[in-house]
Design a protein around this motif. Structure first.
Motif, PDB file in Angstrom:
ATOM      1  N   THR A  16      -6.558  16.885  41.686  1.00  0.00           N
ATOM      2  CA  THR A  16      -7.761  16.769  42.516  1.00  0.00           C
ATOM      3  C   THR A  16      -8.683  17.962  42.292  1.00  0.00           C
ATOM      4  O   THR A  16      -9.909  17.833  42.371  1.00  0.00           O
ATOM      5  N   ALA A  60      -9.594  11.637  41.750  1.00  0.00           N
ATOM      6  CA  ALA A  60      -9.541  11.085  43.103  1.00  0.00           C
ATOM      7  C   ALA A  60      -8.493   9.980  43.151  1.00  0.00           C
ATOM      8  O   ALA A  60      -8.265   9.268  42.162  1.00  0.00           O
ATOM      9  N   VAL A  61      -7.857   9.833  44.305  1.00  0.00           N
ATOM     10  CA  VAL A  61      -6.802   8.830  44.463  1.00  0.00           C
ATOM     11  C   VAL A  61      -7.398   7.429  44.412  1.00  0.00           C
ATOM     12  O   VAL A  61      -8.357   7.115  45.116  1.00  0.00           O
ATOM     13  N   LEU A  74      -4.516   8.294  40.063  1.00  0.00           N
ATOM     14  CA  LEU A  74      -5.785   8.972  40.306  1.00  0.00           C
ATOM     15  C   LEU A  74      -6.716   8.728  39.123  1.00  0.00           C
ATOM     16  O   LEU A  74      -6.265   8.489  37.993  1.00  0.00           O
ATOM     17  N   TRP A 109     -10.485  10.007  37.116  1.00  0.00           N
ATOM     18  CA  TRP A 109     -11.585  10.950  36.900  1.00  0.00           C
ATOM     19  C   TRP A 109     -12.710  10.175  36.240  1.00  0.00           C
ATOM     20  O   TRP A 109     -12.482   9.466  35.250  1.00  0.00           O
TER      21      TRP A 109
END
Length: 255
Positions: A78, A83-84, A249, A251
């Motif tokens: 993170t 982000a999840v 996650l 990006w």
């Protein structure tokens, strides 16, 4: 001091002051077009250096997975702008069934993937994968699908089954368990939407659990998206217990 270099398309290595490779990162594109990064065993410092090198070079979005309990790795990701996207449970499912009816519903049968039409099998696999949370427009290459399936050393014809509609001959569901040296893994269980609610998924899972139980395997591992209520309920019905979790996650490059 850690330095990084790109050794091949989609592959970076991290090197320490002594010149010894301390870790590597590989980027691959799945058949649904989504790009993932895969790390070898290495420290968070090495992973951070590799991430910085890869993020500076990739020409689009990038996804990674981390253990749900790995707070340090999640903080690192993170911190680099990931982000999840989704979370999944990891279950251990006992192969010994206790009062679970697993007979296929009337009019349906189960066949080994080794004994079905390859093209229809490919299209079924493609349709079911696209319905899995976290998967996009999955496309199986016709020329490669059979080779990638049957030549995989983890393929087992007894634990890779297709549900067949006896009235039409259509392929309507499948289950696959990869037989690994570390233990069996349930890789996919799926039924086409119009055939759900009839007990086909339960029959498919029960059939492969019976095979594994007779071989002396006590459990099979699987992952289920947290939002997939039907699959979580299916595993619970077979006595699954949660043994961990994964987090995906992403990006996204600013455009």
């Amino acid at each position: 001091m850690i330095s990084t270099r790109q050794e091949a398309p989609g592959r970076w290595v991290a090197v320490g002051d002594d010149g010894v490779v301390a870790g590597e990162l590989r980027v691959f594109v799945r058949p649904d077009g989504r790009r993932f990064a895969l790390f070898g065993p290495s420290s968070d410092a090495v992973v951070g250096a590799l991430l910085e090198a890869a993020l500076a070079a990739v020409d689009g979005d990038l996804r990674v997975e981390a253990g749900a309990d790995d707070a340090a790795r999640l903080a690192l990701l993170t911190g680099h702008g990931f982000a999840v996207d989704r979370r999944e449970h990891v279950y251990a499912v006992p192969t010994r069934r206790l009062g679970v009816d697993v007979e296929p519903p009337d009019g349906f049968g189960l066949r080994s993937a080794a004994d079905v039409d390859l093209e229809r099998f490919r299209l079924l696999d493609e349709a079911l994968r696209r319905d899995v949370p976290g998967v996009g427009e999955w496309r199986n290459e016709p020329a490669a699908f059979g080779r990638e399936t049957f030549d995989d050393p983890q393929f087992d014809p007894a634990t890779y089954l297709i549900a067949v509609d006896g009235s039409t001959g259509g392929y309507v569901g499948l289950v696959r368990v990869w037989v690994r040296t570390t233990g069996p893994r349930l890789g996919l269980i799926g039924v086409l939407p119009e055939y759900r609610g009839r007990g086909l998924a339960r029959a498919l899972v029960g059939a492969v659990l019976d095979v594994l139980h007779k071989r002396g395997e006590a459990e099979v591992v699987c992952e289920v998206d947290e939002t997939n209520a039907a699959s979580n309920a299916l595993m619970a019905g077979f006595g699954a217990r949660r043994i961990g979790g994964n987090i995906e996650l992403s990006w996204r490059r600013r455009r």
